[in-house]
Every structure is written in C-alpha cells, then in structure tokens.
Design an enzyme around this catalytic site. Structure first.
Site, PDB file in Angstrom:
ATOM      1  N   ASN A   1      -3.515 -15.594 -16.533  1.00  0.00           N
ATOM      2  CA  ASN A   1      -3.160 -15.414 -14.985  1.00  0.00           C
ATOM      3  C   ASN A   1      -3.509 -14.192 -14.412  1.00  0.00           C
ATOM      4  OD1 ASN A   1      -2.040 -18.043 -15.172  1.00  0.00           O
ATOM      5  ND2 ASN A   1       0.074 -17.288 -15.410  1.00  0.00           N
TER       6      ASN A   1
ATOM      7  N   GLY B   1       0.040 -18.869 -18.997  1.00  0.00           N
ATOM      8  CA  GLY B   1      -0.296 -17.697 -19.828  1.00  0.00           C
ATOM      9  C   GLY B   1      -0.353 -16.441 -19.063  1.00  0.00           C
TER      10      GLY B   1
ATOM     11  N   ASP C   1       2.760 -11.990 -12.075  1.00  0.00           N
ATOM     12  CA  ASP C   1       1.103 -11.980 -12.602  1.00  0.00           C
ATOM     13  C   ASP C   1       0.314 -11.370 -11.373  1.00  0.00           C
ATOM     14  OD1 ASP C   1       2.133 -12.642 -15.166  1.00  0.00           O
ATOM     15  OD2 ASP C   1       1.411 -14.766 -14.777  1.00  0.00           O
TER      16      ASP C   1
ATOM     17  N   ASP D   1       7.030 -21.693  -4.562  1.00  0.00           N
ATOM     18  CA  ASP D   1       7.059 -21.629  -5.760  1.00  0.00           C
ATOM     19  C   ASP D   1       6.873 -20.110  -6.342  1.00  0.00           C
ATOM     20  OD1 ASP D   1       6.489 -22.009  -8.484  1.00  0.00           O
ATOM     21  OD2 ASP D   1       5.170 -23.369  -8.461  1.00  0.00           O
TER      22      ASP D   1
END
Length: 305
Positions: A42, A38, A251, A245
């Site tokens: 985050n 979310g 965020d 990743d």
C-alpha cells in the site's frame, strides 16, 4: 526522488455476513470482496502515485495471489524486481464483517515469514540509492532490523511505520530517523500498558527521546503531533465531510510524508501534506482506490510537494 519500501503484501478476503457463525455453524447470505493489501505494498503504491520512483521489497508465493500482486505493481509503476518468490503461499487475511462493523480476522503470513536478512542484503543497493527508506512491521523482526541498519549504514533517511506495533529492541531505536505511530501503537512501542497516564504530548516526546530523531504521532481526526529537537508542534486535521472507510489512511499518511521529506520539504509542510493524504483516503471505499494522486491533494490543500 526515490523511495525504497520494505514491508508486506497480502490478499484480503473479506466477507460481509449477517452475523458471524458459531462453532460448527454455517451462515449464508454473505457478500464477498477480495482485494490487495499489506502495508508495504500500500505504501509503495501510494508513494508511486505521488510521483516517487519506488522500489519494493516484500515476499509473495508462486500462486495466483502473487501473480496478481506483480500485475498490480506493474500497473502502478512500482519497481518489484527484488520481490522474493517464496516457497510458502502469499499472505492471506480472512475477514468476517458483521453489519455493525465488528470484524473477525485470521491471517496466514505464509511467504512473509521467509523475508529475512538475506533478502534485505540483496536490496541494499536500492536502499542506498533512495532518498527515504520506509519500513513497516507486518514482516519478521529480522527483516525490519536489517533494513533499518542498511538505511543507517548508507546514509538514507529511515522512516519506520510501526504497525502492527510491538516493543522494539533497544538497539534498533537509534537507527530510526522518523517514526510514525498512532495513539494506540505508541504505548506498545514504549513498552507501557493501559493506564500509563501519559498524554499524547508525553508519548511523542518519549518516542523522540528513544530515537534521537523525529516522532510524528498520528491522531486521526485530531491531526498529528510532531516532536523534534526544537520541541513539540501540532498539525491540525484536514476537515473531512464524510468518512467512508478509514482502512489505508495510515499507509497514505506514511507514503505522503516520505515523498514530501524525500523532495526536500520542511518537516511541518511534509506532515501537513501527509495529513491531507490521510484525509483524502478516508473519503473513498477500499485501500488502493483511495490512495491519492498529486492533483487530488493539490485540490485539497492548494499545493503539492
């Protein structure tokens, strides 16, 4: 320095599978990994790790996922006393990932659908006390609008991370002090489709014209563009040796930008700090484990806000 965050929390249930099943088919051999997610959560965690006093408004269910969220926020030092406990279950996303990296995602918003203007009204004191209000868009438009209006009414700097992107009502643009879309989100916000013919500089200028404030267009490995009253400037990317990743990089960027601006740093410095946070995040697997600390960013850029 205080940051108020209005956004989402959800549990991500990821399964890596040999291939996605067809209709009526069962595929074995998957590897399962649950985790918190979310954008609002985050961003709140990222800002707290960078030294901010953070208050979060979101909604979770009265279930194991909701209880795990509160435990996470306690551990990370995020203020969650205003988080709503909804009648619906906590938001869950089911993610199937194939070996190629291709994914299929289904989301049940659940509790987030109950995040409304009344919830934001109960959070107004936290918004007024904050140096920066961060709002993202995985929540109902009613809550986004109420939060931005509350920020403007209280004189708090408003930062909108417009993800997932959707066209914004005309009357909301003036309530945004800082907006931080990426290259795919910007055209959606502006209501223009594929083949629009605008380059990145034209996009960021158009966003700044809509808000009258500051637009920061994030461009991944190309860095960022900043549009403000004085013109458009370029923030170069921080080199990344090994991308592991990319989930959560946006965020981390948004949270670090809010922290730096809330600390009183000039805009160019704040965007460089945010770019370093995003660059750090892509080198670590998972979202929450990848969110940086001040020491990690200081090691990368030689300073911290």
């Amino acid at each position: 320095m205080k940051i108020a965050v209005v956004g989402s929390y959800g549990a991500g249930l990821t399964m890596r599978v040999p291939r996605s099943p067809g209709a009526g088919e069962t595929v074995s051999g998957g590897v399962f990994a649950p985790g918190p997610g979310g954008k609002g959560s985050n961003q709140a965690i990222a800002a707290a790790r960078l030294g901010a006093e953070v208050s979060l408004l979101t909604a979770v269910g009265d279930d194991d996922f909701g209880r795990a969220a509160h435990a996470l926020w306690r551990a990370e030092g995020v203020g969650a006393t205003h988080v709503r406990t909804a009648s619906a279950p906590t938001m869950v996303g089911f993610i199937l990932v194939e070996p190629s990296g291709e994914n299929r995602i289904a989301i049940a918003p659940g509790a987030l659908d109950e995040l409304d203007a009344a919830a934001v009204a109960a959070f107004r004191e936290e918004i007024a006390a904050a140096d920066v209000l961060v709002v993202s868009m995985e929540i109902p438009e009613e809550a986004v609008a109420a939060a931005l209006r509350a920020g403007r009414d209280s004189g708090t700097t408003t930062l909108l991370n417009p993800a997932p992107a959707r066209p914004l009502p005309d009357d909301l643009w003036p309530f945004i002090d800082v907006i931080t879309p990426n290259q795919t989100e910007a055209p959606v916000l502006l209501g223009i489709g594929a083949g629009h013919g605008l380059d990145d500089e034209a996009l960021v200028r158009a966003l700044r014209e809509r808000t009258g404030g500051i637009a920061v267009l994030t461009r991944g490995g190309q860095g960022a563009l900043i549009a403000q009253e004085s013109g458009v400037s370029v923030t170069p990317p921080y080199p990344v040796g090994n991308v592991v990743d990319t989930t959560g990089a946006g965020d981390a960027f948004t949270a670090a930008l809010a922290v730096a601006l809330g600390s009183g740093h000039p805009l160019d410095h704040a965007v460089r700090y945010a770019a370093a946070a995003g660059a750090h995040t892509v080198t670590v697997a998972g979202v929450v484990p990848a969110l940086p600390t001040p020491d990690q960013l200081a090691a990368r850029i030689g300073t911290a806000p």
